[in-house]
Motif scaffolding. Sequence first.
Motif, PDB file in Angstrom:
ATOM      1  N   GLU A  94       0.841  -1.199   0.000  1.00 15.12           N
ATOM      2  CA  GLU A  94       0.000   0.000   0.000  1.00 15.12           C
ATOM      3  C   GLU A  94       0.877   1.249   0.000  1.00 15.12           C
ATOM      4  O   GLU A  94       0.458   2.311  -0.409  1.00 15.12           O
TER       5      GLU A  94
ATOM      6  N   LYS B 265      -5.900  -1.296  -1.469  1.00 11.72           N
ATOM      7  CA  LYS B 265      -6.290   0.059  -1.104  1.00 11.72           C
ATOM      8  C   LYS B 265      -5.456   1.059  -1.882  1.00 11.72           C
ATOM      9  O   LYS B 265      -4.268   0.836  -2.105  1.00 11.72           O
TER      10      LYS B 265
ATOM     11  N   HIS C 202     -10.673   1.477  -2.933  1.00 13.92           N
ATOM     12  CA  HIS C 202     -10.108   0.193  -3.381  1.00 13.92           C
ATOM     13  C   HIS C 202     -10.148   0.094  -4.901  1.00 13.92           C
ATOM     14  O   HIS C 202     -11.091   0.551  -5.521  1.00 13.92           O
TER      15      HIS C 202
END
Length: 339
Positions: free
Chosen positions: A125, A193, A208
């Motif tokens: 992420e 994400k 998302h």
Amino acid sequence: MQLLNLKNQALALIDQAGSPEELKQLQIDLLGRKSELNQTLKTLAKLPPEEKINLGRQVNETKNAIESALNERRQQLGGRTDQWLDVTAPGKQPPLGHLHPISQAIEEIQRLFEHLGFTRVRYPEVDWDWYVFEALNMPADHPARDEWETIFIDAPKHPKLGQMVLTTHTSNGQVREMERVKTPPIRMLNIGKCYRRQQDPTHTVMFHQFEGLVIDKGISIPHLKGTLDYFGREFFGPKIKSRIRPFHFQFTEPSFEVDFTCTACSGRGCRFCKSGWVEVGGAGMVHPNVLKAGKIDPRVFSGFAFGWGVERVLRLKPGLNIDDIRMLYSSQPEFLNQF
Ligand code: PHE
């Protein structure tokens, strides 16, 4: 005070009772119509409101104490009690939660693509500039980067991979997946994400995306189109069609925007979609420079990629009509319990 005495006397009498019959008589004397307690209760009506509440509470407490003492003594004497247990009564269901609607959508998307042989992967992420931009044919200072309202991490630069950023799209998984698999075939589904500096009814800072990447010998646009049609049918309904329109991304050539038939009007055109189509995201044939960045020979292999928001497709599901996707993150049980 009077009531306290009454209670203490009553409890003593109950304690001394020697048989269930005696207890029965005591119950009548202590709680019955002619009992002192009942007489006190009758005087309540004439009292001013404040005293009424106070005395009423005391009468109730006294009554409860006497009742439970009677029950307890009855049990000790082996008689029946007022307590009962119905073993055939239906049990109480503790409230059961469920997965968040976004998690449900992610599971559905994963299942659907697994049927086509895609493997779900997860990539960081917080990732290096290289995977998010540079390896995707967007060198430093390339104006195309402006499209992604990037949030940078205040940390030292990596000598080769550059600055750390919050991933702005799941396309950072493309070159990572090429490095992991090394030799095609690749059928990747990267769901994760993403973060962008944005906030309005159809955008949240955190959201998302899911990204498909297919690389093999002889992969062409019809493979992409077939995959999109399959997704539309499975996720939105059997009558849904996909449409691709020319667009531009640095990491695909040619590039497309992907539309699906509007689920609100079945493609006839309505207030919501105007044209009968709703845009969901981007797609295209993987750019040779991206294949090279992943050490895959573009003269031998070709591929397609697509990617867009989970929230975006969830709100378009027939019957859902989520006007403001920020509701999904509001943590309001009244809203979430509907799913
Ligand atoms: N990453 C692009 C976006 O976030 C979408 C995209 C994915 C486009 C794959 C082409 C291929 O907008």
